[in-house]
Motif scaffolding. Structure first.
Motif, PDB file in Angstrom:
ATOM      1  N   MET A   1       0.847  -1.194   0.000  1.00 45.60           N
ATOM      2  CA  MET A   1       0.000   0.000   0.000  1.00 45.60           C
ATOM      3  C   MET A   1       0.882   1.243   0.000  1.00 45.60           C
ATOM      4  O   MET A   1       1.866   1.303   0.701  1.00 45.60           O
ATOM      5  N   SER A   2       0.489   2.227  -0.767  1.00 41.19           N
ATOM      6  CA  SER A   2       1.301   3.439  -0.813  1.00 41.19           C
ATOM      7  C   SER A   2       0.729   4.476   0.141  1.00 41.19           C
ATOM      8  O   SER A   2       0.538   5.631  -0.208  1.00 41.19           O
ATOM      9  N   LEU A   5       2.485   7.942   1.347  1.00 43.47           N
ATOM     10  CA  LEU A   5       2.504   9.185   0.574  1.00 43.47           C
ATOM     11  C   LEU A   5       1.957  10.332   1.400  1.00 43.47           C
ATOM     12  O   LEU A   5       0.795  10.314   1.808  1.00 43.47           O
ATOM     13  N   PRO A   6       2.790  11.327   1.652  1.00 42.98           N
ATOM     14  CA  PRO A   6       2.261  12.457   2.403  1.00 42.98           C
ATOM     15  C   PRO A   6       1.255  13.254   1.572  1.00 42.98           C
ATOM     16  O   PRO A   6       0.271  13.768   2.083  1.00 42.98           O
ATOM     17  N   HIS A   9      -2.945  13.562  -3.089  1.00 34.78           N
ATOM     18  CA  HIS A   9      -3.135  13.656  -4.533  1.00 34.78           C
ATOM     19  C   HIS A   9      -2.009  14.474  -5.127  1.00 34.78           C
ATOM     20  O   HIS A   9      -2.068  15.690  -5.138  1.00 34.78           O
ATOM     21  N   PRO A  10      -0.983  13.790  -5.607  1.00 34.04           N
ATOM     22  CA  PRO A  10       0.149  14.513  -6.180  1.00 34.04           C
ATOM     23  C   PRO A  10      -0.318  15.359  -7.353  1.00 34.04           C
ATOM     24  O   PRO A  10      -1.328  15.027  -7.978  1.00 34.04           O
ATOM     25  N   PRO A  11       0.416  16.430  -7.641  1.00 36.37           N
ATOM     26  CA  PRO A  11       0.041  17.266  -8.767  1.00 36.37           C
ATOM     27  C   PRO A  11      -0.081  16.407 -10.016  1.00 36.37           C
ATOM     28  O   PRO A  11       0.707  15.513 -10.243  1.00 36.37           O
ATOM     29  N   GLY A  12      -1.114  16.698 -10.792  1.00 39.88           N
ATOM     30  CA  GLY A  12      -1.249  15.974 -12.034  1.00 39.88           C
ATOM     31  C   GLY A  12      -2.161  14.766 -11.934  1.00 39.88           C
ATOM     32  O   GLY A  12      -2.365  14.074 -12.903  1.00 39.88           O
ATOM     33  N   THR A  13      -2.696  14.490 -10.776  1.00 38.92           N
ATOM     34  CA  THR A  13      -3.679  13.412 -10.708  1.00 38.92           C
ATOM     35  C   THR A  13      -4.987  13.985 -10.197  1.00 38.92           C
ATOM     36  O   THR A  13      -5.013  15.012  -9.521  1.00 38.92           O
ATOM     37  N   GLU A  36      -5.260   9.663 -17.537  1.00 38.45           N
ATOM     38  CA  GLU A  36      -4.843   9.151 -16.220  1.00 38.45           C
ATOM     39  C   GLU A  36      -5.964   8.328 -15.589  1.00 38.45           C
ATOM     40  O   GLU A  36      -5.728   7.271 -15.019  1.00 38.45           O
ATOM     41  N   ILE A  39      -6.359   4.976 -17.356  1.00 41.52           N
ATOM     42  CA  ILE A  39      -5.310   4.028 -16.982  1.00 41.52           C
ATOM     43  C   ILE A  39      -5.614   3.409 -15.619  1.00 41.52           C
ATOM     44  O   ILE A  39      -5.527   2.194 -15.438  1.00 41.52           O
ATOM     45  N   GLU A  40      -6.037   4.267 -14.692  1.00 44.68           N
ATOM     46  CA  GLU A  40      -6.336   3.753 -13.355  1.00 44.68           C
ATOM     47  C   GLU A  40      -7.464   2.728 -13.414  1.00 44.68           C
ATOM     48  O   GLU A  40      -7.402   1.677 -12.775  1.00 44.68           O
ATOM     49  N   LEU A  43      -6.167  -0.584 -14.803  1.00 43.51           N
ATOM     50  CA  LEU A  43      -5.379  -1.317 -13.811  1.00 43.51           C
ATOM     51  C   LEU A  43      -6.292  -1.948 -12.765  1.00 43.51           C
ATOM     52  O   LEU A  43      -6.061  -3.055 -12.298  1.00 43.51           O
ATOM     53  N   MET A  44      -7.356  -1.219 -12.415  1.00 43.16           N
ATOM     54  CA  MET A  44      -8.276  -1.748 -11.427  1.00 43.16           C
ATOM     55  C   MET A  44      -8.972  -2.993 -11.979  1.00 43.16           C
ATOM     56  O   MET A  44      -9.142  -3.978 -11.265  1.00 43.16           O
TER      57      MET A  44
END
Lengths: 321, 316
Positions: A1-2, A5-6, A9-13, A36, A39-40, A43-44
């Motif tokens: 699990m990620s 990640l602080p 939602h990183p920029p661009g997502t 994006e 793609i998600e 993958l799901m």
């Protein structure tokens, strides 16, 4: 699990609120966003294949078994001691197959549990670094040998050797199949057990040494009890493997259903029966066709119980430290 | 085993007793070391016996003809042409299906999935599927691919079945490989303005490739040796012809007829020969087993080598 990640939602997502697009976005930026998302989703779907597989397995086994149990009462299935579904005088007693499954599994465990445990203790607590570096991949290779090859080995090497010791032994017998099956699951048991032992923190060993204990005392009285749930899970998962093993028993134990717990006799396991029926020509939808699904469902339920117990035990030793 | 209490007197006898105790414990230690070595030796001897027997019975049979002739009623002239061609074609289908699905699922679970019920369900499923006996996959394939989808007892049905079978192996390997990538790699890429997919495709996938490859190879090696599910599909055991070539039809560039062709694979061919009573066929079985064994062992060895090789090289 990620989850580390602080930035949630990183920029661009996209943020978790789809559809809420800020004003003044260029078409290109919008396209990128959509790509994006696509793609998600893809993958799901890939990840969901495993769920579909499970659902399909359960659905098909249950569906065909329901049809089967319309003709064969469940009580007969569980209490009759004969399994002769393709005879004129048909009997459907799964016990006759369960006895073979149980006997071969017990013989296999008598081999795999002691040897697997000794190997795990040795590799985790005793072996010099060099030995471990060589032994681990070697055991992995043993685990990679196709089961059909083990079946050949059981029928044409182990059985003749056993017959030299015990001449009355028939050519097909549960003993030889069980022994080879045991050898087959040694790598499995030993690697899982060793993982459990390595998870025991070093300071426990150091405390034990500080008390003046020897290596063996530490291994037996400190490390093993601490890793007990992990060891237990490796045995349980070994059982599950032995119960589901097919080719070794189909080749070396014969395919004749036989209600007996005597390892020197030939017998069929659930898996061997499925193979035997599949080798013949079975009309789709006949009672014979349905029996293999009922047998398969029984097998799935047995292995599922063991897998759940094993999984639960594994979780326990993971969380202990 | 359990240390007896030692008198607190520091007399000569006390010291001697202590020495005896220590030497006894050291003996025990040494004995267990011996036991462990013997257990390893036992595994080695079994492996040597298994391999040796295959070699002695099978090696004389290995010839160019053995690889280029079809199975036959006469043991001496029987070969494994249809079996190894079938194996390669089935593996091709398996790899094409399992690799993208497995990697995709692994990436989703590690990089995209939020902690929620759905993710938990997927995780539990992957763990559970890894423990489902392979013959159950055969029953799934028989009910679903062979009859429901109408694929029949074909290369496509077998390939799909084995793909589902090794999916958990590929997923777990992918996840483990991704987990070793430090977080600051991702953060660095985001800081340069990468989108999520760019991070995954430019960094995560390339760096985890050795680990993923290891899992894929081990999975395929397992699939090559899998017999039970293929038997359950009802794959014929006597195939004396090859599937149509993908380049056989002049109308199309590549035809996919071979996907629906009947087939046999190495382990099935071997099983077929084992089940015959004649001695001569058992020599054939040994030869086929030897080829199978060399295939799977070399694949596993390659996977192990990749793992060790890259583990040494990576310096984050």
């Amino acid at each position: 699990m990620s989850s580390i990640l602080p930035l949630k939602h990183p920029p661009g997502t996209l943020a978790a609120t789809p559809g809420a697009l800020p004003q003044g976005w260029s078409a290109a930026r919008l396209r990128r966003r959509l790509a994006e998302r696509a793609i998600e989703t893809l993958l799901m779907l890939a990840a969901l294949v495993s769920v579909f597989t499970t659902a399909a397995i359960v659905a098909i086994l249950v569906w065909e078994s329901v049809v089967f149990f319309r003709t064969v009462p469940l009580l007969d299935f569980l209490t009759d001691t004969q399994w002769t579904p393709l005879f004129d005088d048909a009997h459907f007693g799964i016990i006759a197959l369960l006895s073979g499954t149980l006997t071969t599994t017990i013989v296999a465990l008598l081999v795999a549990v002691p040897l697997g445990t000794i190997l795990a203790i040795y590799l985790s607590e005793f072996a010099p670094f060099r030995v471990r570096e060589v032994a681990k991949p070697f055991l992995e290779l043993l685990g990679g040998i196709p089961t059909i090859v083990y079946g050949y080995f059981a029928l044409l090497f182990v059985t003749p050797v056993l017959q030299k010791i015990y001449p009355e032994l028939p050519g097909f017998n549960m003993l030889s199949a069980g022994l080879v099956m045991g050898i087959m699951i040694i790598p499995y048991v030993s690697s899982l057990s060793e993982d459990a032992m390595r998870a025991v923190p070093m300071h426990m060993r150091e405390a034990s040494y500080a008390m003046g204990a020897t290596r063996l005392q530490t291994a037996v009285f400190v490390v093993t009890p601490a890793a007990l749930s992990g060891l237990a899970s490796s045995y349980i998962l070994g059982i599950s493997r032995a119960v589901g093993e097919t080719m070794v028993v189909a080749i070396a134990a014969g395919m004749q259903p036989n209600f007996s717990f005597n390892p020197t006799e030939p017998a069929a396991t659930i898996t061997a029966y499925i193979v035997q029926v599949a080798l013949g020509d079975l009309p789709h939808g006949s009672i014979g066709y349905q029996t293999i699904f009922a047998a398969g469902l029984t097998l799935l339920l047995i292995t599922l119980v063991f897998n759940i117990i094993g999984h639960f035990l594994r979780k326990r030793f993971r969380e202990a430290y | 085993m359990i240390p007896t209490s030692i008198g607190a007197s520091s007399s000569e006898s006390g010291v001697a007793e202590m020495r005896r105790l220590i030497s006894r414990h050291k003996t025990w230690d040494w004995l267990f070391g011996l036991l462990g070595t013997l257990a390893l030796l036992f595994a080695t001897v079994v492996f040597a016996a298994l391999f040796g027997q295959m070699l002695v019975n099978g090696a004389p049979h290995l010839s160019w003809e053995f690889f280029t002739s079809f199975p036959s009623r006469r043991a001496a002239s029987a070969g494994i042409l249809s079996a190894w061609v079938g194996t390669i074609l089935v593996m091709l289908v398996t790899a094409i299906v399992a690799v993208p699905l497995g990697i995709g699922a692994g990436i989703y679970l590690e990089e995209y999935a939020r902690k929620n019920l759905l993710t938990d369900i997927i995780e539990i499923n992957v763990t559970n599927l890894a423990g489902v006996p392979s013959i159950i996959y055969g029953l799934l394939a028989l009910g679903l691919f062979v009859y429901q989808f109408g694929l029949g007892q074909s290369i496509a049905a077998a390939g799909l079945t084995l793909a589902l079978l090794i999916l958990p192996v590929v997923i777990v390997a992918t996840r483990e490989a991704i987990r070793t990538i430090p977080q600051n790699i991702r953060e660095g890429a985001y800081a340069c303005g990468s989108s999520k997919w760019q991070v995954v495709s430019h960094h995560i996938i390339p760096y985890s490739l050795p680990g993923i490859m290891t899992g894929v190879i081990i999975g395929l090696a397992r699939a090559i040796g899998e017999t039970a599910p293929i038997i359950t599909i009802g794959a014929l055991t006597f195939i004396a012809f090859l599937p149509p070539s993908p380049f056989s039809n002049p109308e199309q560039l590549i035809s996919f007829e071979w996907l629906l062709a009947p087939f046999t694979v190495m382990p099935i061919q071997m099983f077929n020969w084992i089940s015959r009573p004649e001695e001569a066929f058992q020599a054939n079985a040994a030869a086929a087993g030897l080829v199978l064994l060399l295939m799977t062992l070399s694949m596993n060895a390659l996977a192990i080598w990749i793992r060790y090789h890259f583990r040494k090289r990576i310096k984050w």
